[in-house]
Motif scaffolding. Structure first.
Motif, short mmCIF file in Angstrom:
data_model
loop_
_atom_site.label_atom_id
_atom_site.label_comp_id
_atom_site.label_asym_id
_atom_site.label_seq_id
_atom_site.Cartn_x
_atom_site.Cartn_y
_atom_site.Cartn_z
N ARG A 1 0.82 -1.20 0.00
CA ARG A 1 0.00 0.00 0.00
C ARG A 1 0.86 1.26 0.00
N ALA A 2 1.96 1.23 -0.74
CA ALA A 2 2.86 2.37 -0.81
C ALA A 2 2.20 3.54 -1.53
N VAL A 3 2.58 4.76 -1.15
CA VAL A 3 1.96 5.96 -1.71
C VAL A 3 2.03 6.00 -3.23
N PRO A 4 3.18 5.69 -3.88
CA PRO A 4 3.19 5.72 -5.34
C PRO A 4 2.17 4.76 -5.95
N ARG A 5 1.96 3.60 -5.32
CA ARG A 5 0.96 2.66 -5.81
C ARG A 5 -0.44 3.24 -5.66
N GLY B 1 -5.12 7.17 -10.56
CA GLY B 1 -5.17 7.34 -12.01
C GLY B 1 -6.09 6.32 -12.67
N GLU B 2 -6.09 5.09 -12.16
CA GLU B 2 -6.96 4.05 -12.70
C GLU B 2 -8.44 4.40 -12.47
N VAL B 3 -8.72 4.99 -11.31
CA VAL B 3 -10.10 5.41 -11.03
C VAL B 3 -10.53 6.49 -12.01
N LEU B 4 -9.68 7.47 -12.24
CA LEU B 4 -10.03 8.55 -13.17
C LEU B 4 -10.22 8.00 -14.58
N ASP B 5 -9.37 7.05 -14.99
CA ASP B 5 -9.52 6.46 -16.32
C ASP B 5 -10.85 5.72 -16.43
N ALA B 6 -11.21 4.96 -15.38
CA ALA B 6 -12.46 4.19 -15.41
C ALA B 6 -13.68 5.09 -15.47
N LEU B 7 -13.56 6.30 -14.91
CA LEU B 7 -14.67 7.25 -14.92
C LEU B 7 -14.63 8.18 -16.12
N ALA B 8 -13.66 7.95 -17.02
CA ALA B 8 -13.49 8.78 -18.22
C ALA B 8 -13.25 10.24 -17.87
N VAL B 9 -12.51 10.46 -16.79
CA VAL B 9 -12.08 11.82 -16.44
C VAL B 9 -10.76 12.05 -17.17
N THR B 10 -10.85 12.56 -18.37
CA THR B 10 -9.67 12.71 -19.22
C THR B 10 -9.04 14.09 -19.13
N GLY B 11 -9.83 15.07 -18.71
CA GLY B 11 -9.30 16.42 -18.61
C GLY B 11 -8.54 16.64 -17.31
N PRO B 12 -7.98 17.81 -17.14
CA PRO B 12 -7.23 18.11 -15.91
C PRO B 12 -8.15 18.16 -14.70
N VAL B 13 -7.62 17.84 -13.55
CA VAL B 13 -8.41 17.79 -12.32
C VAL B 13 -7.83 18.73 -11.28
N VAL B 14 -8.66 19.10 -10.33
CA VAL B 14 -8.20 19.74 -9.10
C VAL B 14 -8.29 18.68 -8.02
N ARG C 1 3.84 12.79 -10.47
CA ARG C 1 4.00 11.72 -11.46
C ARG C 1 3.23 12.00 -12.74
N TYR C 2 2.09 12.68 -12.61
CA TYR C 2 1.23 12.90 -13.78
C TYR C 2 0.86 14.37 -13.88
N PRO C 3 1.85 15.24 -14.04
CA PRO C 3 1.59 16.68 -14.01
C PRO C 3 0.60 17.15 -15.07
N GLY D 1 7.81 13.65 -8.08
CA GLY D 1 8.47 14.59 -8.98
C GLY D 1 8.18 16.00 -8.55
N PRO D 2 8.71 16.99 -9.28
CA PRO D 2 8.46 18.39 -8.92
C PRO D 2 6.98 18.73 -9.00
N PHE D 3 6.56 19.68 -8.18
CA PHE D 3 5.18 20.15 -8.27
C PHE D 3 4.99 20.80 -9.62
N PRO D 4 3.90 20.49 -10.34
CA PRO D 4 3.68 21.03 -11.69
C PRO D 4 3.67 22.56 -11.68
N ALA D 5 4.53 23.14 -12.49
CA ALA D 5 4.67 24.59 -12.48
C ALA D 5 3.40 25.30 -12.91
N HIS D 6 2.58 24.66 -13.73
CA HIS D 6 1.36 25.30 -14.24
C HIS D 6 0.19 25.18 -13.28
N SER D 7 0.31 24.35 -12.23
CA SER D 7 -0.83 24.06 -11.36
C SER D 7 -1.00 25.11 -10.26
#
Length: 303
Positions: free
Chosen positions: A82-86, A92-105, A122-124, A220-226
């Motif tokens: 149950r490591a944090v990266p996992r 990400g798998e939940v968002l894919d299953a729900l077809a949330v393809t756009g950016p999220v908050v 990991r997924y900026p 990874g680094p915090f996304p600069a655009h977020s």
């Protein structure tokens, strides 16, 4: 005391052969296209109902998604550590299953803040904004003696809760939890608190974090655009001298964060109490309104 069964409040989505309990709303009428979906990530063992007050004040402005991590609430267990990266990958798998393809908050409370920050690193490209609600810092256990003592107690408490649930004890204590929520939400929140696996999962998440290299937790680094929002409990600051420094470092992830200090709120009261939940929602809505979203050519533009 008998716990009355009501079933999951949301729907069960099949992901990788297991069920994931998801509670979501559709975009409200009049919300501009491209508005990010707001995704809630809970603390250890917390059910989706923990976000009731916050979600209620956010849903007029965006589509929302709450879910229970594998092994929590009505969600089925997932294989592996149950490591944090996992956990970030499973988000990400939940968002894919729900077809949330756009950016999220992303909105993460407590331990959930570790998961959302790791996901953002990991997924900026999938993250328009991040709101950390009294979130844990990746180096919290190394730099805060108070947290080290608290986490040692929490690990023992989670293991004891699993044992008590196995022996069908502690039902009366469960009935006293989540009383700050509306009656229906409180009843739903309590329903799986008597399941031993919920507590074992929380303990496994805690132990995996305790044994992790902090450098592996950020993703990874915090996304600069977020856009970044940080909500801090005043009680947490008073109880731990190191907490302020660690929260300051979280605020420094972005050049112009939206920072809210709720002086009279406890760590859990930030989300469970109506007044404080609305304050958290105000921060989320501010981040949502100012979040950067990609245009058709992949560049990011301010809303």
């Amino acid at each position: 005391m008998r716990v009355r069964a009501t079933g999951p409040a949301g729907r069960l989505v099949r992901i990788g052969g297991r069920a994931v309990h998801v509670l979501g709303t559709e975009p409200p009428d009049g919300v501009p296209g491209g508005t990010p979906t707001v995704v809630f990530e809970s603390g250890l063992a917390a059910p989706v109902q923990a976000w009731t007050w916050v979600r209620e004040a956010v849903t007029p402005h965006a589509r929302t998604v709450s879910y229970e991590r594998a092994g929590t609430g009505f969600s089925g267990r997932a294989p592996g550590p149950r490591a944090v990266p996992r956990l970030a990958a499973e988000l990400g798998e939940v968002l894919d299953a729900l077809a949330v393809t756009g950016p999220v908050v992303l909105v993460g409370h407590s331990f959930g803040g570790l998961v959302t920050r790791c996901f953002a690193g990991r997924y900026p490209h999938r993250v328009a904004g991040l709101v950390l609600v009294d979130a844990l810092h990746p180096e919290e256990l190394r730099r805060s003696a108070t947290q080290r003592r608290g986490m040692a107690w929490l690990e023992q408490s989670l293991q004891l809760s699993a044992l008590r649930a196995l022996l069908r004890l502690g039902r009366r204590e469960i009935a006293d939890q989540f009383t700050e929520l509306p009656e229906t939400a409180a009843r739903q929140a309590r329903e799986r608190m008597h399941v031993p696996g919920v507590w074992r999962t929380a303990a496994a998440e805690l132990v995996a974090w305790k044994n992790a290299d902090p450098a592996d937790l950020t993703g990874g680094p915090f996304p600069a655009h977020s856009t970044l929002g940080v909500v801090i409990s005043g009680e947490s600051l008073r109880n731990d001298a190191a907490h302020r420094k660690l929260q300051d470092e979280l605020c420094a992830l972005a050049p112009d964060p939206v920072v809210t200090l709720v002086r009279d709120a406890s760590h859990f009261g930030l989300v469970l109490e109506r007044e404080h939940g609305r304050t958290v929602a105000d921060t989320i809505n501010t981040v949502l309104a100012t979040a950067n979203v990609p245009d058709g050519e992949g560049e990011h533009v301010a809303r």
